[in-house]
Each structure stands twice: as C-alpha cells, then as structure tokens.
Write an enzyme that holds these catalytic residues in place. Sequence first.
Site, PDB file in Angstrom:
ATOM      1  N   HIS A 266       0.843  -1.254   0.074  1.00 53.74           N
ATOM      2  CA  HIS A 266      -0.109   0.168   0.012  1.00 53.74           C
ATOM      3  C   HIS A 266       0.824   1.155  -0.070  1.00 53.74           C
ATOM      4  CE1 HIS A 266      -3.100   2.775   1.049  1.00 53.74           C
ATOM      5  NE2 HIS A 266      -4.189   1.809   0.534  1.00 53.74           N
ATOM      6  N   ASP A 318      -8.111  -5.274  -0.049  1.00 54.61           N
ATOM      7  CA  ASP A 318      -8.596  -6.047  -1.280  1.00 54.61           C
ATOM      8  C   ASP A 318      -8.191  -7.602  -0.951  1.00 54.61           C
ATOM      9  OD1 ASP A 318      -9.630  -4.126  -2.544  1.00 54.61           O
ATOM     10  OD2 ASP A 318      -7.815  -3.599  -3.605  1.00 54.61           O
TER      11      ASP A 318
HETATM   12  N1  CMC Z   1       3.741  -7.743  -4.549  1.00 51.46           N
HETATM   13  C1  CMC Z   1       5.225  -7.739  -4.525  1.00 51.46           C
HETATM   14  N2  CMC Z   1       6.053  -6.796  -4.443  1.00 51.46           N
HETATM   15  C2  CMC Z   1       5.300  -5.732  -4.422  1.00 51.46           C
HETATM   16  C3  CMC Z   1       4.085  -5.563  -4.088  1.00 51.46           C
HETATM   17  C4  CMC Z   1       3.219  -6.821  -4.255  1.00 51.46           C
HETATM   18  N3  CMC Z   1       2.076  -6.521  -4.344  1.00 51.46           N
HETATM   19  N4  CMC Z   1       3.828  -4.105  -3.873  1.00 51.46           N
HETATM   20  C5  CMC Z   1       4.993  -3.552  -3.859  1.00 51.46           C
HETATM   21  N5  CMC Z   1       5.826  -4.571  -4.062  1.00 51.46           N
HETATM   22  C6  CMC Z   1       7.467  -4.386  -4.157  1.00 51.46           C
HETATM   23  C7  CMC Z   1       7.769  -3.580  -5.702  1.00 51.46           C
HETATM   24  O1  CMC Z   1       8.249  -4.539  -6.409  1.00 51.46           O
HETATM   25  C8  CMC Z   1       8.737  -2.681  -5.051  1.00 51.46           C
HETATM   26  O2  CMC Z   1      10.123  -3.521  -4.817  1.00 51.46           O
HETATM   27  P1  CMC Z   1      11.576  -3.050  -5.383  1.00 51.46           P
HETATM   28  O3  CMC Z   1      11.816  -2.028  -4.412  1.00 51.46           O
HETATM   29  O4  CMC Z   1      12.398  -4.194  -4.960  1.00 51.46           O
HETATM   30  O5  CMC Z   1      11.446  -2.829  -6.759  1.00 51.46           O
HETATM   31  C9  CMC Z   1       8.666  -2.333  -3.589  1.00 51.46           C
HETATM   32  O6  CMC Z   1       7.609  -3.149  -3.046  1.00 51.46           O
HETATM   33  C10 CMC Z   1       7.779  -0.861  -3.601  1.00 51.46           C
HETATM   34  O7  CMC Z   1       7.005  -0.957  -4.598  1.00 51.46           O
HETATM   35  P2  CMC Z   1       6.385   0.480  -5.180  1.00 51.46           P
HETATM   36  O8  CMC Z   1       5.458   0.214  -6.220  1.00 51.46           O
HETATM   37  O9  CMC Z   1       7.312   1.541  -5.128  1.00 51.46           O
HETATM   38  O10 CMC Z   1       5.188   0.711  -3.990  1.00 51.46           O
HETATM   39  P3  CMC Z   1       4.151   1.745  -4.145  1.00 51.46           P
HETATM   40  O11 CMC Z   1       3.987   2.276  -2.790  1.00 51.46           O
HETATM   41  O12 CMC Z   1       3.975   2.603  -5.117  1.00 51.46           O
HETATM   42  O13 CMC Z   1       2.912   0.583  -4.261  1.00 51.46           O
HETATM   43  C11 CMC Z   1       0.702  -0.500  -4.674  1.00 51.46           C
HETATM   44  C12 CMC Z   1       1.669   0.711  -3.842  1.00 51.46           C
HETATM   45  C13 CMC Z   1      -0.351  -0.706  -4.076  1.00 51.46           C
HETATM   46  C14 CMC Z   1       0.595   0.067  -6.312  1.00 51.46           C
HETATM   47  C15 CMC Z   1       1.581  -1.923  -4.609  1.00 51.46           C
HETATM   48  O14 CMC Z   1       1.983  -2.349  -3.604  1.00 51.46           O
HETATM   49  C16 CMC Z   1       0.709  -2.901  -5.612  1.00 51.46           C
HETATM   50  O15 CMC Z   1       1.075  -2.815  -6.699  1.00 51.46           O
HETATM   51  N6  CMC Z   1       0.177  -3.598  -4.787  1.00 51.46           N
HETATM   52  C17 CMC Z   1      -0.682  -4.686  -5.520  1.00 51.46           C
HETATM   53  C18 CMC Z   1      -1.952  -4.079  -6.066  1.00 51.46           C
HETATM   54  C19 CMC Z   1      -2.769  -3.936  -5.057  1.00 51.46           C
HETATM   55  O16 CMC Z   1      -3.181  -4.668  -3.933  1.00 51.46           O
HETATM   56  N7  CMC Z   1      -3.621  -2.844  -4.956  1.00 51.46           N
HETATM   57  C20 CMC Z   1      -4.639  -2.344  -3.939  1.00 51.46           C
HETATM   58  C21 CMC Z   1      -4.313  -1.334  -2.938  1.00 51.46           C
HETATM   59  S1  CMC Z   1      -5.290  -1.100  -1.782  1.00 51.46           S
HETATM   60  C22 CMC Z   1      -6.766  -0.690  -2.351  1.00 51.46           C
HETATM   61  C23 CMC Z   1      -6.957   0.732  -2.595  1.00 51.46           C
HETATM   62  O17 CMC Z   1      -6.808   1.703  -1.785  1.00 51.46           O
HETATM   63  O18 CMC Z   1      -7.149   0.887  -3.841  1.00 51.46           O
END
Ligand code: CMC
Length: 382
Positions: A266, A318
């Site tokens: 998140h 989710d």
């Molecule tokens: N599975 C595996 N690795 C992950 C995931 C995941 N779900 N989420 C983040 N990471 C890793 C990512 O690969 C990165 O690793 P590295 O630094 O080695 O490259 C690190 O964690 C940071 O990721 P980020 O994308 O920079 O983090 P963010 O804060 O931008 O991501 C997110 C937030 C929600 C987009 C992401 O965690 C994600 O894609 N999650 C899966 C989709 C999901 O469940 N979305 C629902 C969000 S909650 C409901 C809502 O409010 O909409």
Amino acid sequence: MSKPEVIRAPKGLENVIVDRTGLSGVDPKGEHTIYRGFMIEDLGENASFEEAAYLFLYGKLPTRSELYYFSERLANLREIPDGLYEAFKQLPDTAHPMHIAQMGIAYMGTFDGKAMDLSEELLYRRAEGIIAKMPTIFANGYRISRGQEPVRPDPTLSHAVDALRMIIGRRPREEEARLFEVTLVLYMDHGFNASTFTTRVIASTLSDMYAAVAGGIGALKGPLHGAANERAMEMLLDVGLGDIDGARMYLEKKLASKERIMGFGHRVYKVRDPRVSVAKKYLSRYAEENEEARKLYEMCDYIEKLMWERKKLPANIDFYTGPIYHLLGIPIIMYTPVFAMSRTVGWVSHYIEQVTNNRLIRPKAEYVGPMGLKYTPIDERG
Ligand code: CMC
C-alpha cells in the site's frame, strides 16, 4: 511580479500533500484510518451503510430521526429510469460493469437539467441520488447485459441488503448482509486515493458531479487500485481453496519472477492496513459456521504471514474483500463494482468539499521532447 517557485514533485506524487480534507485520512504514523474523526475499527464494527454515508455527507452521526429520513430518501431514490434498463439491453454480454456504470451515471446526468447548478441544496440532493442509484445501475447493468432478468430495487430494504439482493438475485441472510455491509463501510473513503483525486480534479474544473463520479469509476477500474480484489481472489482460486502447500509454492514462484501479489502492499500503510483487522474479524466470525469460509480464512492468514516474512508487505483490504464476496456468491467481475458503490459516498463528499472551496487543480509537466523541428510538406518527408 516575480514568478512563483517551481516545485518538483516525485513521480506518483508519493508523500506530497496537495490539499486539506476534513473527510478521511490516515494518522501521521500511517497506522489508523479516520473517517471524520472516528476510527475505522469503531465504525466498521458498529455503523450501518446509511449511518456512515450520512456521516460523510453531513459531518456527524445522524440522530434516530435523521437516520430514518435519510434511509427513506435513499430507498426512494434507488430506482433508475426505464430507458436505462432498455439501454442495458443493447450492450454486449462482455461489457465490463465498470464501463456500464460510467454509461449509467452519465445517463443520469442527462436527466438532471440543473447538473451545473452547484447550489448547496442541489449538491446534497444530487449526491444522495447518485449514492442511492449506484447499486441498481451496477447490478442491473450486469444482469441485463448478460441476458438475465432485472431485479428491481425494493425500497422496503436497507441499502446494503437491497444492493446484495440485486447482485446475487436472492434475499441475503442477515449474517450475509452484515458481512457485505461491513465491506461497504470499510471501502467508503480513503483520503486522496487515485479515484478520489480524479474526482477532485474533475470537480476543480467546476464540471458536474456525474462527470466526476464517472471519472472516479474509470480510475478505480485499474488493477493497482480497485480491481486488486478481483485479481487477489483469482489467485486464491488458482492455487485451490485450502491448499496451503500449493499457496507457498505459488507465492515463491511469483516472487522469484518479481511478480506483484495482488492484495498486498500500500502506498500509505507500510506495516498494517487497519481495514484488514475489521474485515478479518468479520470473516473469522462467519467462518465459525461455514466450512468454506474457514478454509479461505486459514489460507489468507497463512499467505498474509508468509508475505510479511518474505517481503515485509502487509495485506491490504482487497486481499480480504475478495474472499468475502466469493463466499457471498458475488461474481468476480462485480467485486470492483461493489467497491465503487461504496466509494461513491467518498467521491460525492469530496466533490462537494472541492467545489465549495475550489482552486483549479492544474500541475505542470516538464517537457523533455525534441525542440526546434520544422514542418516539412508531406511529399518532402523521407
Ligand atoms: N507484490 C510484490 N511486491 C510488491 C508488491 C506486491 N503486491 N507491492 C509492492 N511491491 C514491491 C515492489 O516490487 C517494490 O520492490 P523493489 O523496491 O524491490 O522494486 C517495492 O515493493 C515498492 O513498490 P512500489 O510500487 O514502489 O510501492 P507503491 O507504494 O507505489 O505501491 C501499490 C503501492 C498498491 C501500487 C503496490 O503495493 C501494488 O502494486 N500492490 C498490488 C496491487 C494492490 O493490491 N492494490 C490495492 C491497493 S489497496 C486498495 C486501494 O486503496 O485501492
């Protein structure tokens, strides 16, 4: 006059505060979700959909009579025009319910001759109408496009009971309806998430509420936002319900190939998503009398612990709503629509907050494309 200083925001606007809101937020440590001063755990445990929606719109919990009249207004506004039922018949059976809802909400806009009138009374009346109609649009848009008979709204039922009834086509049992309602309360709002920010950008142009909500639906459709609940459930079904060993192998393989696991991580919650605690509590209660729910609960709990151990990523809301909707018999393609029905309360409340204290949201981009090119007539281009 000196030019204002240019501020370079990080990509994705991470950690940037772009405005203030009195609607919902997360405490500075990123541990608690707050709805208009109340902790999510408190409202999730105790509030009905109508009470929480009233709180968002009017800033306080309703008295008994305020709740009675608010619920009655929502119930009486739930029906949609016959023309919209007819329009749903024209759609292909592959139409995505989020597209159908964008169409449905825009259709409602065409019936509001005063859509651009932003006077206070009309704003609130419009907001109630949109909140009330959303389940009817989603459920019947889905049903009719798939060749099924519509299930018209029943104004004698509460918002959550009727929404679930229209989706699954039967009156839910009391414990099913409450399980569903809790997820609606948990999804209602969440600061400046992507879809809410989208509605606020649209509101800031002083466009109408229908256009803003249609924009919010578009943003929520993406798998990095609302559609994660669908992808998370697909993953659990892929593994096979109750197959703990299979789940471990599946995750290790996905993580080794650097794939994202839907329902984890998140932008704001780095240790725990407080909405998960509430959803888990309700799911575990439901699991006491339901074998499939028990298997799902144990599997999710196992995956949650494994993801924390392996990646230090917490489960987000989710990851638990997917299994809850599966147990309630909701088709997977309708999970994000259910999220949208609930988030509509947040979108319209943010719309009102934005237009009543507005400044056009219009950031800058740094142009990095080529410069100085000259137009050449078409025959001279190589
Ligand atoms: N599975 C595996 N690795 C992950 C995931 C995941 N779900 N989420 C983040 N990471 C890793 C990512 O690969 C990165 O690793 P590295 O630094 O080695 O490259 C690190 O964690 C940071 O990721 P980020 O994308 O920079 O983090 P963010 O804060 O931008 O991501 C997110 C937030 C929600 C987009 C992401 O965690 C994600 O894609 N999650 C899966 C989709 C999901 O469940 N979305 C629902 C969000 S909650 C409901 C809502 O409010 O909409």
